[in-house]
Motif scaffolding. Sequence first.
Motif, PDB file in Angstrom:
ATOM      1  N   ALA A 298      18.289  13.952 -13.074  1.00  0.00           N
ATOM      2  CA  ALA A 298      19.083  13.127 -12.140  1.00  0.00           C
ATOM      3  C   ALA A 298      18.178  12.319 -11.209  1.00  0.00           C
ATOM      4  N   ASN A 299      18.735  11.250 -10.651  1.00  0.00           N
ATOM      5  CA  ASN A 299      17.985  10.428  -9.683  1.00  0.00           C
ATOM      6  C   ASN A 299      17.754  11.181  -8.382  1.00  0.00           C
ATOM      7  N   ASP A 300      18.748  12.001  -8.005  1.00  0.00           N
ATOM      8  CA  ASP A 300      18.649  12.732  -6.736  1.00  0.00           C
ATOM      9  C   ASP A 300      17.613  13.853  -6.849  1.00  0.00           C
ATOM     10  N   PHE A 301      16.639  13.839  -5.954  1.00  0.00           N
ATOM     11  CA  PHE A 301      15.548  14.820  -6.015  1.00  0.00           C
ATOM     12  C   PHE A 301      16.062  16.257  -5.935  1.00  0.00           C
ATOM     13  N   VAL A 302      16.966  16.507  -4.981  1.00  0.00           N
ATOM     14  CA  VAL A 302      17.446  17.885  -4.754  1.00  0.00           C
ATOM     15  C   VAL A 302      18.150  18.420  -6.002  1.00  0.00           C
ATOM     16  N   HIS A 333       8.847  27.543   6.970  1.00  0.00           N
ATOM     17  CA  HIS A 333       9.038  27.151   5.563  1.00  0.00           C
ATOM     18  C   HIS A 333       9.639  25.746   5.465  1.00  0.00           C
ATOM     19  N   LEU A 334      10.601  25.449   6.338  1.00  0.00           N
ATOM     20  CA  LEU A 334      11.236  24.122   6.332  1.00  0.00           C
ATOM     21  C   LEU A 334      10.198  23.019   6.562  1.00  0.00           C
ATOM     22  N   LYS A 335       9.322  23.270   7.501  1.00  0.00           N
ATOM     23  CA  LYS A 335       8.270  22.295   7.837  1.00  0.00           C
ATOM     24  C   LYS A 335       7.381  22.040   6.611  1.00  0.00           C
ATOM     25  N   LYS A 336       6.985  23.158   5.962  1.00  0.00           N
ATOM     26  CA  LYS A 336       6.102  23.039   4.781  1.00  0.00           C
ATOM     27  C   LYS A 336       6.768  22.252   3.652  1.00  0.00           C
ATOM     28  N   ILE A 337       8.041  22.596   3.394  1.00  0.00           N
ATOM     29  CA  ILE A 337       8.720  21.971   2.253  1.00  0.00           C
ATOM     30  C   ILE A 337       8.991  20.492   2.516  1.00  0.00           C
ATOM     31  N   LYS A 338       9.293  20.128   3.765  1.00  0.00           N
ATOM     32  CA  LYS A 338       9.525  18.717   4.106  1.00  0.00           C
ATOM     33  C   LYS A 338       8.266  17.900   3.867  1.00  0.00           C
ATOM     34  N   LYS A 340       5.717  18.813   1.848  1.00  0.00           N
ATOM     35  CA  LYS A 340       5.322  18.876   0.443  1.00  0.00           C
ATOM     36  C   LYS A 340       6.109  17.873  -0.414  1.00  0.00           C
ATOM     37  N   TYR A 341       7.439  17.834  -0.215  1.00  0.00           N
ATOM     38  CA  TYR A 341       8.285  16.984  -1.063  1.00  0.00           C
ATOM     39  C   TYR A 341       8.668  15.655  -0.401  1.00  0.00           C
ATOM     40  N   GLU A 342       8.276  15.493   0.871  1.00  0.00           N
ATOM     41  CA  GLU A 342       8.631  14.280   1.630  1.00  0.00           C
ATOM     42  C   GLU A 342      10.141  14.055   1.625  1.00  0.00           C
ATOM     43  N   ILE A 343      10.851  15.077   2.087  1.00  0.00           N
ATOM     44  CA  ILE A 343      12.321  15.009   2.099  1.00  0.00           C
ATOM     45  C   ILE A 343      12.832  15.278   3.514  1.00  0.00           C
ATOM     46  N   SER A 344      14.120  15.019   3.711  1.00  0.00           N
ATOM     47  CA  SER A 344      14.729  15.197   5.038  1.00  0.00           C
ATOM     48  C   SER A 344      14.983  16.675   5.320  1.00  0.00           C
TER      49      SER A 344
END
Length: 409
Positions: A298-302, A333-338, A340-344
């Motif tokens: 899918a286009n959506d990353f999530v 963890h939220l900080k790391k994942i944001k 890493k994946y450059e997501i909101s």
Amino acid sequence: MKKRNKLKILNDPIYGFITIPNELIFDLIEHKYFQRLRRISQMGLSYLVYPGAHHTRFHHALGCMHLMQKAVRVLRFKGINISEEEEEALYVAILLHDIGHGPFSHAMEHSIVNEVNHESISLRLMEKINEEFNGSLTLSIQIFKGDYHRDFLHQLISGQLDMDRLDYLKRDSFYTGVAEGNVNSERLITMLTVVDDALVVEEKGIYSVENFLLARRLMYWQVYLHKTSIVAENLLIRVLQRAKELVEKGEELNASKALSFFLKNKITSENFTPAVLETFSKLDDYDIISAMKEWSNANDFVLRKLSSMIIDRDLLKIKVKNKPFLSNKKENHLKKIKEKYEISDEEARYFIFEGSISNQAYHLNKQNINVLYKSKKIVDIVKATDQFNLEALSKPVIKYFMCYPKYKH
């Protein structure tokens, strides 16, 4: 025209031969709603942990009916009066008790079908079949709902020592290879009798009941609440939630007609119409699996990432503790994942989540398992046993989990 033989014998890996007792049962097994259960896995995504766990709810329902036949024979032998109508109604009710399960139903109940559990869908499907079968399921539905005046009949279908549990523990233990869950269902059934319209276990069956409750506890920790299964089920909930969210925003997602309907519409108990029920009856595991295969591109990353995690079995990490996690753990963890994946922030929350799991093998004061002594005294199993740990099994044990991505260094 040649008359079809409806008194079939089926081969089952657990019990050997299972007989179909009459034509009504045969016709119900042939019905499309029941045949759908061949395409609904009994244990959801547990095969990601136990490769053999691919048996179906169709399999399980037939096993339950076989055990119910044994229970009726045992109780009649002990002088309990069960009419032919009641016997047939028991077989129908236990055969159809799981007919409302959707694909990976616990995940579905938390994502795309709101406030409608599988028990209420089972009842709706039974009522629909009853119309087609000219009311021949009316007594079965009464017993299933607990509305019939003989309580023990309902207890055989839905109680703490019912045919459902006796089959699924033995069957799931066999297919997963987890020997601790193997209960002696035949001996337990042989020990059953009825006093004052309630199901009781004869005194000599105490140890079998102890083994049954212990097996139930171990199967929950080792199989049903296995940490990898928890991650997988929670990921699936989030896959379906994300898909629904995207469709509501107007995105087109490839999915079967039945699944698309549930993604596009908010379904609650109020608008669960006969037409919705018919659409629900078209859903099975293949709809979900094939959708996730599509969505892993899918286009959506999530949606793409979550779907790939399940399809490729590259799951999140999970930590399980006896106490709730500190709030700063999740934030870190939220900080790391944001990063890493450059997501909101909102997108990152799909990959970091926490929850709790509870295991209670026996519920006191809820259709208790009572033991009948030779003196005619009736005592709850917890008081009747000399096993101290049975009282412990009646207290819920709660554990807390947190899931988060694997960080490659």
